[in-house]
Scaffold this motif. Structure first.
Motif, PDB file in Angstrom:
ATOM      1  N   GLU A 173       1.040  -1.204   0.061  1.00 25.94           N
ATOM      2  CA  GLU A 173      -0.115   0.039   0.044  1.00 25.94           C
ATOM      3  C   GLU A 173       0.861   1.290  -0.070  1.00 25.94           C
ATOM      4  O   GLU A 173       0.426   2.310   0.644  1.00 25.94           O
ATOM      5  N   GLN A 195      -3.622  -8.152   0.302  1.00 22.54           N
ATOM      6  CA  GLN A 195      -4.354  -8.186  -0.954  1.00 22.54           C
ATOM      7  C   GLN A 195      -3.458  -8.943  -2.020  1.00 22.54           C
ATOM      8  O   GLN A 195      -4.055  -9.556  -2.686  1.00 22.54           O
ATOM      9  N   GLU A 233      -9.737  -9.176   4.825  1.00 17.87           N
ATOM     10  CA  GLU A 233      -9.700  -8.599   3.487  1.00 17.87           C
ATOM     11  C   GLU A 233      -9.949  -9.877   2.566  1.00 17.87           C
ATOM     12  O   GLU A 233      -9.979 -11.233   2.989  1.00 17.87           O
ATOM     13  N   GLU A 362     -14.052   6.158   7.376  1.00 13.69           N
ATOM     14  CA  GLU A 362     -13.828   5.154   6.689  1.00 13.69           C
ATOM     15  C   GLU A 362     -13.872   3.693   7.469  1.00 13.69           C
ATOM     16  O   GLU A 362     -13.014   3.682   8.463  1.00 13.69           O
ATOM     17  N   ILE A 363     -14.606   2.791   7.005  1.00 13.17           N
ATOM     18  CA  ILE A 363     -14.390   1.416   7.549  1.00 13.17           C
ATOM     19  C   ILE A 363     -14.013   0.748   6.766  1.00 13.17           C
ATOM     20  O   ILE A 363     -12.994  -0.414   7.009  1.00 13.17           O
TER      21      ILE A 363
END
Ligand code: 4AD
Ligand code: MG
Length: 439
Positions: A173, A195, A233, A362-363
């Motif tokens: 990220e 991810q 995720e 944001e969640i």
């Protein structure tokens, strides 16, 4: 039947004492002393086990002087074993008490150093003891339920749990916020996201998830950032943005509705009305980033197309709402390299953030993934990274490349919203923040 020897009963729990038919039974309890006082030759002790707490009373003449005095000297959080009879008592919490025939001291304990009105810093230093508080105990029970409900949901949806690594060779990220360490002479990165590995697991399984710690070296001291958090995720093959958002909202609604059913009492004690969770309704509202910018401008924010949505902006978007909101189609420049360009407007990506109600922010972060090898390589390069270090990830686009999408949900963010905690640190037993990695 004093004087008649009885076979020692098996250990009972506080919930057994509160059962409808328990009055008159002889029970043997074990637990931690929450508080104790004596007056007029009677000892009143509040005893806690994993199922609740209960008043125990003991008479000096029933216990004998020596046993009475040793029970009297047990400290808060000391441990005792009580044998006694269950009695009705309207004044006792729960309407029951146990009248002790014997109290054994398992650990008298030292004076417990936690009490009301201590500073937050002190309480964080003493976190190993503070985790016993009723407040935190309720939060962690709810957190365990949330994790279980999420896993049940994912199992029903035929999403396979896999176990990606935490030690990685490239940041997922963005390097700036990755923790690095020496891995036998090379740079190692603590995982920020599973991810890329989930994408690699798609080909045989099509639907996969991981529940792992993620690490973010963000210096920001905010009530919503941890440097270590639990990250759920999910990665789904053959799924576009609409289906992805439908999956996320179904999952979110399932969790909050179930928690409202299971934990009404704890929620109320924490300041969250279960009805607020029951009232969460799908589908969630969707708003494009472009419309969000217009809305914010209307509210007096000095933002324009291309501005990042910070805490204040996110807050404003749902402040007046009891429902979550998806913000979709952000400018590509604001988002990660792997996100798919929108076919309708290539300045934007097929992505959405789920913002919690009541201005929570944001969640969930979600997106469709770029499948075009050349564009993906270009995007890696644009982040300043060397595409060579992402060879394995780029390789996925060469072999059985299919449309896919996924999301990451910050477990502590979800727990924080559900349990209405002011600070995210109170959703995890041993919070990790820029200023603290002990106890
Ligand atoms: O939005 P993020 O950075 O997205 C990803 O990492 C994607 N790779 C996820 C994916 O698509 N598989 O992080 C996802 C979520 C955020 O929405 C937030 O809930 C949580 O992780 N999160 C944090 N939670 C606590 N402390 C932090 N510092 C967090 N950073 C992100
Ligand atoms: Mg995000």
């Amino acid at each position: 039947m004093a004087g008649v020897p009885v076979t020692e009963p098996a250990r009972a729990l506080v919930r057994d004492v509160l059962a409808p038919d328990a009055v008159g039974r002889t029970v043997r309890l074990r637990g931690w002393v929450q508080r104790t006082r004596s007056s007029g030759g009677i000892l009143f002790t509040l005893l806690r086990d994993r199922t609740g707490s209960l008043q125990v009373t003991a008479r000096r003449d029933a216990l004998g002087d020596a046993a009475f005095e040793s029970a009297e000297h047990v400290q808060v959080e000391g441990v005792i074993e009580v044998t006694g009879t269950v009695a009705e008592d309207k004044r006792a919490p729960g309407g029951r008490e146990v009248r002790a025939a014997a109290i054994g001291v398992i650990d008298a304990g030292e004076p417990f150093p936690i009490f009301a009105d201590q500073t937050e810093e002190y309480r964080l230093d003493q976190r190993h003891l503070v985790v016993r508080s009723e407040e935190l105990a309720s939060v962690f029970r709810i957190k365990a339920d949330i994790l279980r409900i999420l896993r049940e949901f994912l199992d029903e949806e035929e999403v396979l749990e896999v176990t990606p690594p935490i030690i990685t060779g490239n940041p997922a990220e963005g390097g700036a916020e990755a923790f690095t360490f020496d891995y036998f002479g090379r740079t190692g990165y603590l995982s920020q996201s599973a991810q890329l590995y989930l994408e690699a697991m798609l080909a045989p399984h099509e639907r996969v998830y991981a529940l792992t710690p993620s690490f973010r070296a963000e210096k920001s001291r905010t009530p919503r950032h941890l440097t270590e958090y639990m990250h759920l995720e999910v990665e789904l093959a053959w799924v576009g943005l609409d289906e992805l958002l439908a999956f996320i909202e179904r999952m979110f609604a399932r969790v909050v509705h179930r928690i409202a059913e299971l934990r009404g009492k704890e929620l109320r004690a924490l300041g969250r009305e279960p009805a607020e969770l029951q009232g969460i309704q799908t589908p969630f509202r969707r708003m494009s980033y472009a419309d969000a910018i217009t809305t914010l401008q209307g509210q007096g924010f000095s933002v324009s197309w291309g501005s990042d949505l910070g805490t204040a902006e996110e807050r404003a978007l749902t402040l007046e709402s009891s429902q979550p909101l998806f913000v979709t189609h952000f400018p590509a420049e604001l988002k990660a390299f792997y996100m798919l360009r929108s076919p309708s407007d290539p300045r934007t990506v097929e992505a959405a953030d789920l913002l919690g109600p009541e201005g929570f922010g944001e969640i969930v972060g979600s997106s469709c993934r770029e499948t075009d090898l050349a564009r993906l390589t270009e995007r890696v390069r644009a982040t300043g990274a060397d595409p060579a270090s992402y060879t394995w990830y780029l390789d996925l686009r060469r072999h059985g490349n299919v449309p896919h999408a996924g999301f990451g949900l910050g477990i502590e963010r979800l727990v924080r919203w559900i349990t209405r905690r002011e600070h995210i640190r109170d959703t995890t037993p041993f919070p990790r923040t820029p200023s603290r990695h002990t106890p």
